[in-house]
Motif scaffolding. Structure first.
Motif, PDB file in Angstrom:
ATOM      1  N   THR A  47       7.947 -13.036 -13.937  1.00 40.54           N
ATOM      2  CA  THR A  47       8.272 -11.609 -13.844  1.00 40.54           C
ATOM      3  C   THR A  47       9.179 -11.202 -14.992  1.00 40.54           C
ATOM      4  O   THR A  47       9.039 -10.115 -15.577  1.00 40.54           O
ATOM      5  CB  THR A  47       8.944 -11.295 -12.494  1.00 40.54           C
ATOM      6  N   LYS A  48      10.128 -12.071 -15.331  1.00 36.60           N
ATOM      7  CA  LYS A  48      11.019 -11.803 -16.464  1.00 36.60           C
ATOM      8  C   LYS A  48      10.261 -11.894 -17.781  1.00 36.60           C
ATOM      9  O   LYS A  48      10.433 -11.043 -18.668  1.00 36.60           O
ATOM     10  CB  LYS A  48      12.171 -12.818 -16.446  1.00 36.60           C
ATOM     11  N   LYS A  49       9.423 -12.891 -17.935  1.00 35.82           N
ATOM     12  CA  LYS A  49       8.710 -13.119 -19.199  1.00 35.82           C
ATOM     13  C   LYS A  49       7.756 -11.967 -19.515  1.00 35.82           C
ATOM     14  O   LYS A  49       7.702 -11.484 -20.642  1.00 35.82           O
ATOM     15  CB  LYS A  49       7.938 -14.438 -19.134  1.00 35.82           C
ATOM     16  N   TRP A  50       7.003 -11.535 -18.520  1.00 36.50           N
ATOM     17  CA  TRP A  50       5.995 -10.506 -18.761  1.00 36.50           C
ATOM     18  C   TRP A  50       6.577  -9.098 -18.755  1.00 36.50           C
ATOM     19  O   TRP A  50       5.983  -8.184 -19.332  1.00 36.50           O
ATOM     20  CB  TRP A  50       4.883 -10.617 -17.718  1.00 36.50           C
ATOM     21  N   GLY A  51       7.706  -8.904 -18.107  1.00 35.81           N
ATOM     22  CA  GLY A  51       8.290  -7.577 -18.071  1.00 35.81           C
ATOM     23  C   GLY A  51       7.409  -6.590 -17.321  1.00 35.81           C
ATOM     24  O   GLY A  51       6.771  -6.925 -16.320  1.00 35.81           O
ATOM     25  N   ARG A  52       7.328  -5.356 -17.837  1.00 36.23           N
ATOM     26  CA  ARG A  52       6.511  -4.314 -17.223  1.00 36.23           C
ATOM     27  C   ARG A  52       5.771  -3.547 -18.313  1.00 36.23           C
ATOM     28  O   ARG A  52       6.270  -3.434 -19.442  1.00 36.23           O
ATOM     29  CB  ARG A  52       7.372  -3.325 -16.437  1.00 36.23           C
ATOM     30  N   PRO A  53       4.608  -2.981 -17.994  1.00 33.53           N
ATOM     31  CA  PRO A  53       3.922  -2.126 -18.972  1.00 33.53           C
ATOM     32  C   PRO A  53       4.767  -0.888 -19.274  1.00 33.53           C
ATOM     33  O   PRO A  53       5.594  -0.468 -18.454  1.00 33.53           O
ATOM     34  CB  PRO A  53       2.613  -1.742 -18.264  1.00 33.53           C
ATOM     35  N   ASP A  54       4.559  -0.309 -20.429  1.00 32.72           N
ATOM     36  CA  ASP A  54       5.285   0.906 -20.803  1.00 32.72           C
ATOM     37  C   ASP A  54       5.046   2.000 -19.774  1.00 32.72           C
ATOM     38  O   ASP A  54       3.909   2.267 -19.374  1.00 32.72           O
ATOM     39  CB  ASP A  54       4.829   1.402 -22.182  1.00 32.72           C
ATOM     40  N   GLY A  55       6.123   2.626 -19.337  1.00 32.49           N
ATOM     41  CA  GLY A  55       6.014   3.730 -18.395  1.00 32.49           C
ATOM     42  C   GLY A  55       5.875   3.326 -16.947  1.00 32.49           C
ATOM     43  O   GLY A  55       5.759   4.194 -16.070  1.00 32.49           O
ATOM     44  N   VAL A  56       5.880   2.042 -16.643  1.00 30.96           N
ATOM     45  CA  VAL A  56       5.748   1.560 -15.266  1.00 30.96           C
ATOM     46  C   VAL A  56       7.109   1.066 -14.783  1.00 30.96           C
ATOM     47  O   VAL A  56       7.723   0.202 -15.419  1.00 30.96           O
ATOM     48  CB  VAL A  56       4.700   0.441 -15.168  1.00 30.96           C
ATOM     49  N   GLY A  57       7.575   1.616 -13.680  1.00 27.71           N
ATOM     50  CA  GLY A  57       8.874   1.242 -13.145  1.00 27.71           C
ATOM     51  C   GLY A  57       8.802   0.067 -12.196  1.00 27.71           C
ATOM     52  O   GLY A  57       7.717  -0.391 -11.803  1.00 27.71           O
ATOM     53  N   PRO A  58       9.963  -0.441 -11.771  1.00 26.33           N
ATOM     54  CA  PRO A  58       9.986  -1.594 -10.854  1.00 26.33           C
ATOM     55  C   PRO A  58       9.372  -1.292  -9.492  1.00 26.33           C
ATOM     56  O   PRO A  58       8.874  -2.188  -8.823  1.00 26.33           O
ATOM     57  CB  PRO A  58      11.479  -1.928 -10.735  1.00 26.33           C
ATOM     58  N   LEU A  59       9.383  -0.012  -9.059  1.00 25.74           N
ATOM     59  CA  LEU A  59       8.794   0.318  -7.772  1.00 25.74           C
ATOM     60  C   LEU A  59       7.283   0.094  -7.790  1.00 25.74           C
ATOM     61  O   LEU A  59       6.712  -0.472  -6.846  1.00 25.74           O
ATOM     62  CB  LEU A  59       9.108   1.771  -7.404  1.00 25.74           C
ATOM     63  N   ALA A  60       6.627   0.532  -8.864  1.00 20.69           N
ATOM     64  CA  ALA A  60       5.185   0.322  -8.992  1.00 20.69           C
ATOM     65  C   ALA A  60       4.860  -1.166  -9.119  1.00 20.69           C
ATOM     66  O   ALA A  60       3.906  -1.660  -8.503  1.00 20.69           O
ATOM     67  CB  ALA A  60       4.635   1.085 -10.198  1.00 20.69           C
ATOM     68  N   MET A  61       5.668  -1.888  -9.903  1.00 24.05           N
ATOM     69  CA  MET A  61       5.448  -3.329 -10.054  1.00 24.05           C
ATOM     70  C   MET A  61       5.573  -4.046  -8.720  1.00 24.05           C
ATOM     71  O   MET A  61       4.811  -4.969  -8.405  1.00 24.05           O
ATOM     72  CB  MET A  61       6.453  -3.914 -11.045  1.00 24.05           C
ATOM     73  N   THR A  62       6.535  -3.628  -7.909  1.00 25.22           N
ATOM     74  CA  THR A  62       6.702  -4.223  -6.585  1.00 25.22           C
ATOM     75  C   THR A  62       5.479  -3.961  -5.726  1.00 25.22           C
ATOM     76  O   THR A  62       4.997  -4.849  -5.014  1.00 25.22           O
ATOM     77  CB  THR A  62       7.959  -3.651  -5.907  1.00 25.22           C
ATOM     78  N   GLY A  63       4.955  -2.723  -5.792  1.00 27.75           N
ATOM     79  CA  GLY A  63       3.754  -2.392  -5.030  1.00 27.75           C
ATOM     80  C   GLY A  63       2.558  -3.231  -5.438  1.00 27.75           C
ATOM     81  O   GLY A  63       1.778  -3.680  -4.581  1.00 27.75           O
ATOM     82  N   TRP A  64       2.405  -3.467  -6.738  1.00 26.02           N
ATOM     83  CA  TRP A  64       1.295  -4.306  -7.215  1.00 26.02           C
ATOM     84  C   TRP A  64       1.389  -5.703  -6.615  1.00 26.02           C
ATOM     85  O   TRP A  64       0.397  -6.253  -6.118  1.00 26.02           O
ATOM     86  CB  TRP A  64       1.328  -4.415  -8.736  1.00 26.02           C
ATOM     87  N   GLN A  65       2.585  -6.294  -6.686  1.00 25.51           N
ATOM     88  CA  GLN A  65       2.743  -7.669  -6.227  1.00 25.51           C
ATOM     89  C   GLN A  65       2.567  -7.793  -4.716  1.00 25.51           C
ATOM     90  O   GLN A  65       1.916  -8.729  -4.228  1.00 25.51           O
ATOM     91  CB  GLN A  65       4.116  -8.198  -6.637  1.00 25.51           C
ATOM     92  N   VAL A 108       0.834  -1.203   0.000  1.00 28.12           N
ATOM     93  CA  VAL A 108       0.000   0.000   0.000  1.00 28.12           C
ATOM     94  C   VAL A 108       0.869   1.253   0.000  1.00 28.12           C
ATOM     95  O   VAL A 108       0.559   2.247  -0.677  1.00 28.12           O
ATOM     96  CB  VAL A 108      -0.950  -0.013   1.214  1.00 28.12           C
ATOM     97  N   LEU A 109       1.973   1.232   0.749  1.00 29.91           N
ATOM     98  CA  LEU A 109       2.894   2.366   0.771  1.00 29.91           C
ATOM     99  C   LEU A 109       3.457   2.655  -0.622  1.00 29.91           C
ATOM    100  O   LEU A 109       3.496   3.811  -1.067  1.00 29.91           O
ATOM    101  CB  LEU A 109       4.034   2.090   1.755  1.00 29.91           C
ATOM    102  N   LEU A 110       3.884   1.604  -1.323  1.00 23.39           N
ATOM    103  CA  LEU A 110       4.436   1.797  -2.661  1.00 23.39           C
ATOM    104  C   LEU A 110       3.372   2.259  -3.650  1.00 23.39           C
ATOM    105  O   LEU A 110       3.650   3.060  -4.545  1.00 23.39           O
ATOM    106  CB  LEU A 110       5.087   0.495  -3.148  1.00 23.39           C
ATOM    107  N   LEU A 111       2.147   1.767  -3.499  1.00 21.62           N
ATOM    108  CA  LEU A 111       1.062   2.253  -4.356  1.00 21.62           C
ATOM    109  C   LEU A 111       0.822   3.740  -4.129  1.00 21.62           C
ATOM    110  O   LEU A 111       0.591   4.506  -5.083  1.00 21.62           O
ATOM    111  CB  LEU A 111      -0.221   1.470  -4.077  1.00 21.62           C
ATOM    112  N   ALA A 112       0.878   4.172  -2.872  1.00 22.60           N
ATOM    113  CA  ALA A 112       0.675   5.586  -2.561  1.00 22.60           C
ATOM    114  C   ALA A 112       1.809   6.442  -3.122  1.00 22.60           C
ATOM    115  O   ALA A 112       1.583   7.578  -3.574  1.00 22.60           O
ATOM    116  CB  ALA A 112       0.561   5.773  -1.050  1.00 22.60           C
TER     117      ALA A 112
END
Length: 323
Positions: A169-187, A53-57
């Protein structure tokens, strides 16, 4: 970019990513010294959901479209299923067996990478995986052990869950414009929400927390989870998924060293040998396949064109193949 620059960047990324399992190795000491006993699911929940939740914020980026499902799958594999399975194995198996089963994760990652990423497992990495399990076994196993079938299955399932999550995580990568911090928050958020009903049904109401427990949960949530998983997701996006999975062998090594330094636990000669073997396996698992030699690319020069032959030809470096 020169080959040397690429190699330096690759090594730097691996070094930063290696901080994650080193930090994870402190979880045992923090849990036993500062947190309420016998509340593994509540601890897993407090590690994951507040950090997510912190990373999402902070990032203010939410998944949408197909990434709603992907974030949920990655959150369950890397967090929601992995944590409970890990704790179940630890509670049902005697000293260190769960750690040995967790060390099998790189082998699972090799298998999943072969299927999902078309990365054929090299002989070097298979050997490194087997040697890594041996090294961890020497560090954590004590005397004769009695194996519980459910505990063994939970340990193997946890290792498989983490291996599959790393590769996906490697196969799917990340959406355009989304960094690893946001991806970590999602997971972390998805995994934490998955744990909530398990914690309530199995452990009931949350325990009372004193100052030590609050500090322990803050450390696990901010340093041991938010920061550590951000480095992990970042590393997976930049280097081979199988190479990252081998770094997980550093976690039991870190736990043993922290226990020796901070908790006064003695290390036998056999354990020290195991530490060295596990470290060697970690390094061996990172070594690339034979690099492509730097080559001077020469254009075809028509015979008799003396003026063209006299011109200097600029060399081009062929990129180094990564394992």
């Amino acid at each position: 970019m020169t080959t040397a620059t690429r190699s330096t960047g690759y090594a730097g990324t691996l070094a930063l990513t290696a901080l994650t399992p080193i930090v994870w190795g402190s979880t045992y000491a923090v849990t036993t010294e500062f947190l309420p006993p016998d509340r593994p699911l509540f601890t897993a929940l407090m590690r994951a959901l507040p950090a997510g939740v912190l990373l999402l914020a902070l990032t203010r980026v939410l998944p949408h479209g197909k990434w709603l499902g992907r974030a949920a799958v990655l959150g369950v594999l890397n967090i929601g299923a992995f944590f409970p399975l890990l704790f179940l194995a630890a509670y049902r198996l005697p000293g260190g067996v769960a750690g040995v089963l967790g060390a099998v994760a790189p082998m699972f990652a090799l298998g999943f990478a072969a299927v999902l990423l078309a990365e054929a497992p090299t002989r070097r990495k298979v050997i490194a995986g087997v040697v890594g399990v041996l090294g961890v076994s020497l560090v954590v196993l004590r005397g004769t052990v009695e194996l519980d079938l459910l505990g063994v299955l939970a340990g193997l399932a946890g290792a498989a869950s983490m291996g599959a999550g790393t590769v996906l995580t490697k196969k799917w990568g990340r959406p355009d414009g989304v960094g690893p911090l946001a991806m970590t928050g999602w997971q972390l958020t998805a995994g934490g929400l998955f744990i909530v009903p398990l914690a309530v049904l199995i452990e009931g109401a949350p325990p009372a927390l004193d100052g030590q427990a609050v500090g322990g949960y803050l450390y696990l949530g901010v340093i041991g989870t938010a920061l550590a998983y951000w480095l992990w997701v970042r590393g997976i996006s930049r280097v081979s998924a199988t190479s990252v999975s081998f770094l997980g062998l550093l976690s039991p090594v870190s736990a043993a060293v922290i226990g020796w330094i901070a908790l006064g636990q003695a290390l036998t000669a056999l354990q020290i040998a195991g530490l060295g073997i596990a470290l060697a396996a970690t390094v061996f698992g990172q070594l690339p396949s034979k690099p492509v030699e730097a080559q001077r690319v020469l254009p075809v020069v028509p015979r008799g064109d003396a003026e063209r032959e006299a011109k200097p030809i600029a060399p081009e470096l062929v990129s180094v193949a990564r394992s």
